[in-house]
Design a protein around this motif. Structure first.
Motif, PDB file in Angstrom:
ATOM      1  N   ALA A  86      -3.913 -54.522  -1.335  1.00 46.82           N
ATOM      2  CA  ALA A  86      -2.672 -53.742  -1.339  1.00 46.82           C
ATOM      3  C   ALA A  86      -2.050 -53.895  -2.720  1.00 46.82           C
ATOM      4  O   ALA A  86      -1.793 -55.001  -3.172  1.00 46.82           O
ATOM      5  CB  ALA A  86      -1.730 -54.256  -0.262  1.00 46.82           C
ATOM      6  N   GLY A  87      -1.838 -52.798  -3.403  1.00 51.77           N
ATOM      7  CA  GLY A  87      -1.314 -52.857  -4.765  1.00 51.77           C
ATOM      8  C   GLY A  87      -2.394 -53.303  -5.730  1.00 51.77           C
ATOM      9  O   GLY A  87      -3.580 -53.068  -5.526  1.00 51.77           O
ATOM     10  N   LYS A  88      -1.979 -53.967  -6.795  1.00 52.55           N
ATOM     11  CA  LYS A  88      -2.938 -54.376  -7.829  1.00 52.55           C
ATOM     12  C   LYS A  88      -3.605 -55.708  -7.524  1.00 52.55           C
ATOM     13  O   LYS A  88      -4.514 -56.124  -8.227  1.00 52.55           O
ATOM     14  CB  LYS A  88      -2.246 -54.434  -9.188  1.00 52.55           C
ATOM     15  CG  LYS A  88      -1.802 -53.066  -9.673  1.00 52.55           C
ATOM     16  CD  LYS A  88      -1.206 -53.145 -11.056  1.00 52.55           C
ATOM     17  CE  LYS A  88      -0.801 -51.759 -11.527  1.00 52.55           C
ATOM     18  NZ  LYS A  88      -0.265 -51.779 -12.877  1.00 52.55           N
ATOM     19  N   GLU A  89      -3.156 -56.407  -6.503  1.00 53.19           N
ATOM     20  CA  GLU A  89      -3.720 -57.719  -6.166  1.00 53.19           C
ATOM     21  C   GLU A  89      -4.815 -57.575  -5.105  1.00 53.19           C
ATOM     22  O   GLU A  89      -4.519 -57.255  -3.952  1.00 53.19           O
ATOM     23  CB  GLU A  89      -2.628 -58.661  -5.656  1.00 53.19           C
ATOM     24  CG  GLU A  89      -1.672 -59.112  -6.729  1.00 53.19           C
ATOM     25  CD  GLU A  89      -2.357 -59.868  -7.854  1.00 53.19           C
ATOM     26  OE1 GLU A  89      -3.199 -60.735  -7.579  1.00 53.19           O
ATOM     27  OE2 GLU A  89      -2.049 -59.576  -9.023  1.00 53.19           O
ATOM     28  N   PRO A  90      -6.080 -57.823  -5.465  1.00 52.43           N
ATOM     29  CA  PRO A  90      -7.160 -57.714  -4.468  1.00 52.43           C
ATOM     30  C   PRO A  90      -7.159 -58.926  -3.525  1.00 52.43           C
ATOM     31  O   PRO A  90      -6.687 -60.005  -3.884  1.00 52.43           O
ATOM     32  CB  PRO A  90      -8.424 -57.698  -5.321  1.00 52.43           C
ATOM     33  CG  PRO A  90      -8.049 -58.364  -6.593  1.00 52.43           C
ATOM     34  CD  PRO A  90      -6.584 -58.099  -6.805  1.00 52.43           C
ATOM     35  N   ILE A  91      -7.656 -58.717  -2.304  1.00 55.64           N
ATOM     36  CA  ILE A  91      -7.761 -59.829  -1.347  1.00 55.64           C
ATOM     37  C   ILE A  91      -9.106 -60.523  -1.479  1.00 55.64           C
ATOM     38  O   ILE A  91      -9.368 -61.492  -0.793  1.00 55.64           O
ATOM     39  CB  ILE A  91      -7.555 -59.359   0.109  1.00 55.64           C
ATOM     40  CG1 ILE A  91      -8.595 -58.328   0.512  1.00 55.64           C
ATOM     41  CG2 ILE A  91      -6.154 -58.838   0.311  1.00 55.64           C
ATOM     42  CD1 ILE A  91      -8.606 -58.001   1.982  1.00 55.64           C
ATOM     43  N   ILE A  92      -9.944 -60.034  -2.400  1.00 53.93           N
ATOM     44  CA  ILE A  92     -11.220 -60.669  -2.695  1.00 53.93           C
ATOM     45  C   ILE A  92     -11.237 -61.041  -4.170  1.00 53.93           C
ATOM     46  O   ILE A  92     -10.442 -60.555  -4.956  1.00 53.93           O
ATOM     47  CB  ILE A  92     -12.415 -59.725  -2.385  1.00 53.93           C
ATOM     48  CG1 ILE A  92     -12.324 -58.445  -3.226  1.00 53.93           C
ATOM     49  CG2 ILE A  92     -12.468 -59.401  -0.911  1.00 53.93           C
ATOM     50  CD1 ILE A  92     -13.543 -57.571  -3.144  1.00 53.93           C
ATOM     51  N   SER A  93     -12.139 -61.934  -4.548  1.00 55.21           N
ATOM     52  CA  SER A  93     -12.227 -62.297  -5.952  1.00 55.21           C
ATOM     53  C   SER A  93     -13.193 -61.358  -6.655  1.00 55.21           C
ATOM     54  O   SER A  93     -14.258 -61.030  -6.121  1.00 55.21           O
ATOM     55  CB  SER A  93     -12.688 -63.751  -6.108  1.00 55.21           C
ATOM     56  OG  SER A  93     -13.935 -63.930  -5.483  1.00 55.21           O
ATOM     57  N   LEU A  94     -12.797 -60.914  -7.832  1.00 54.77           N
ATOM     58  CA  LEU A  94     -13.621 -60.025  -8.633  1.00 54.77           C
ATOM     59  C   LEU A  94     -14.046 -60.747  -9.893  1.00 54.77           C
ATOM     60  O   LEU A  94     -13.287 -61.560 -10.432  1.00 54.77           O
ATOM     61  CB  LEU A  94     -12.836 -58.766  -9.012  1.00 54.77           C
ATOM     62  CG  LEU A  94     -12.417 -57.858  -7.861  1.00 54.77           C
ATOM     63  CD1 LEU A  94     -11.475 -56.773  -8.368  1.00 54.77           C
ATOM     64  CD2 LEU A  94     -13.621 -57.237  -7.196  1.00 54.77           C
ATOM     65  N   PHE A 116     -12.329 -50.068  -4.883  1.00 53.85           N
ATOM     66  CA  PHE A 116     -13.565 -50.325  -5.615  1.00 53.85           C
ATOM     67  C   PHE A 116     -14.510 -49.168  -5.315  1.00 53.85           C
ATOM     68  O   PHE A 116     -14.714 -48.828  -4.147  1.00 53.85           O
ATOM     69  CB  PHE A 116     -14.167 -51.648  -5.124  1.00 53.85           C
ATOM     70  CG  PHE A 116     -15.465 -52.021  -5.769  1.00 53.85           C
ATOM     71  CD1 PHE A 116     -15.489 -52.530  -7.049  1.00 53.85           C
ATOM     72  CD2 PHE A 116     -16.655 -51.869  -5.086  1.00 53.85           C
ATOM     73  CE1 PHE A 116     -16.690 -52.888  -7.639  1.00 53.85           C
ATOM     74  CE2 PHE A 116     -17.853 -52.213  -5.663  1.00 53.85           C
ATOM     75  CZ  PHE A 116     -17.874 -52.729  -6.942  1.00 53.85           C
ATOM     76  N   ALA A 117     -15.075 -48.546  -6.353  1.00 50.67           N
ATOM     77  CA  ALA A 117     -15.997 -47.430  -6.156  1.00 50.67           C
ATOM     78  C   ALA A 117     -17.388 -47.974  -5.849  1.00 50.67           C
ATOM     79  O   ALA A 117     -17.951 -48.735  -6.630  1.00 50.67           O
ATOM     80  CB  ALA A 117     -16.036 -46.542  -7.395  1.00 50.67           C
ATOM     81  N   THR A 118     -17.921 -47.593  -4.695  1.00 47.04           N
ATOM     82  CA  THR A 118     -19.225 -48.097  -4.250  1.00 47.04           C
ATOM     83  C   THR A 118     -20.328 -47.062  -4.354  1.00 47.04           C
ATOM     84  O   THR A 118     -21.464 -47.341  -3.983  1.00 47.04           O
ATOM     85  CB  THR A 118     -19.140 -48.578  -2.789  1.00 47.04           C
ATOM     86  OG1 THR A 118     -18.733 -47.480  -1.969  1.00 47.04           O
ATOM     87  CG2 THR A 118     -18.172 -49.734  -2.643  1.00 47.04           C
ATOM     88  N   GLY A 119     -20.016 -45.873  -4.830  1.00 47.75           N
ATOM     89  CA  GLY A 119     -21.038 -44.832  -4.940  1.00 47.75           C
ATOM     90  C   GLY A 119     -20.617 -43.760  -5.918  1.00 47.75           C
ATOM     91  O   GLY A 119     -19.510 -43.776  -6.457  1.00 47.75           O
ATOM     92  N   ILE A 133     -19.569 -45.631  -9.800  1.00 44.57           N
ATOM     93  CA  ILE A 133     -19.910 -46.861  -9.081  1.00 44.57           C
ATOM     94  C   ILE A 133     -19.533 -48.091  -9.907  1.00 44.57           C
ATOM     95  O   ILE A 133     -19.740 -48.141 -11.113  1.00 44.57           O
ATOM     96  CB  ILE A 133     -21.405 -46.865  -8.703  1.00 44.57           C
ATOM     97  CG1 ILE A 133     -21.704 -47.975  -7.712  1.00 44.57           C
ATOM     98  CG2 ILE A 133     -22.285 -46.951  -9.918  1.00 44.57           C
ATOM     99  CD1 ILE A 133     -23.071 -47.847  -7.060  1.00 44.57           C
ATOM    100  N   GLY A 134     -18.886 -49.048  -9.251  1.00 42.61           N
ATOM    101  CA  GLY A 134     -18.500 -50.293  -9.898  1.00 42.61           C
ATOM    102  C   GLY A 134     -17.112 -50.286 -10.515  1.00 42.61           C
ATOM    103  O   GLY A 134     -16.625 -51.330 -10.933  1.00 42.61           O
ATOM    104  N   ARG A 135     -16.458 -49.147 -10.565  1.00 46.79           N
ATOM    105  CA  ARG A 135     -15.121 -49.080 -11.159  1.00 46.79           C
ATOM    106  C   ARG A 135     -14.067 -49.537 -10.156  1.00 46.79           C
ATOM    107  O   ARG A 135     -14.173 -49.292  -8.960  1.00 46.79           O
ATOM    108  CB  ARG A 135     -14.804 -47.674 -11.644  1.00 46.79           C
ATOM    109  CG  ARG A 135     -15.662 -47.266 -12.837  1.00 46.79           C
ATOM    110  CD  ARG A 135     -15.401 -45.878 -13.294  1.00 46.79           C
ATOM    111  NE  ARG A 135     -14.138 -45.786 -14.033  1.00 46.79           N
ATOM    112  CZ  ARG A 135     -13.701 -44.655 -14.571  1.00 46.79           C
ATOM    113  NH1 ARG A 135     -14.393 -43.538 -14.457  1.00 46.79           N
ATOM    114  NH2 ARG A 135     -12.554 -44.645 -15.226  1.00 46.79           N
TER     115      ARG A 135
END
Length: 102
Positions: A90-98, A42-45, A49-51
């Motif tokens: 890891a990979g395309k599956e995030p460990i957080i919810s988007l 996730f781009a934070t800056g 940003i936000g991508r």
């Protein structure tokens, strides 16, 4: 690692730029996500940003900034400083919810 008290500590399981998922109720580390090619980021800056995308590779420039090359879900590639990205899975599956894209 050796300290001045002459006992050894185990090496840490995480490195610089890795992400950890911490359980706030138990104060335990649930997951460590390594920063490596193929990790979700996730781009934070910066201008991106936000991508959200998948890390393609990292360019190392001694004495200057390290550049991360990322490809988003639409197939568009972008480059940003390594300090501007955050590993989310890891990979395309995030460990957080988007949130869902519009």
């Amino acid at each position: 690692v050796t300290t001045t008290a002459d006992y050894s500590l185990p090496p840490p399981r995480h490195q610089i730029n890795d992400s950890i998922k911490l359980n706030l109720e138990t104060n335990e580390v649930e997951t460590i996500v390594k920063i490596e090619n193929g990790s979700g980021v996730f781009a934070t800056g910066g201008n991106n940003i936000g991508r959200v995308g998948v890390l393609q590779h990292i360019e190392h420039h001694p004495g200057s900034y390290e550049i991360a090359h990322v490809k988003d879900a639409r197939g568009n590639s972008f480059a940003t400083r390594l300090s501007n990205i955050f590993v989310i899975g890891a990979g395309k599956e995030p460990i957080i919810s988007l949130p869902k894209q519009k």
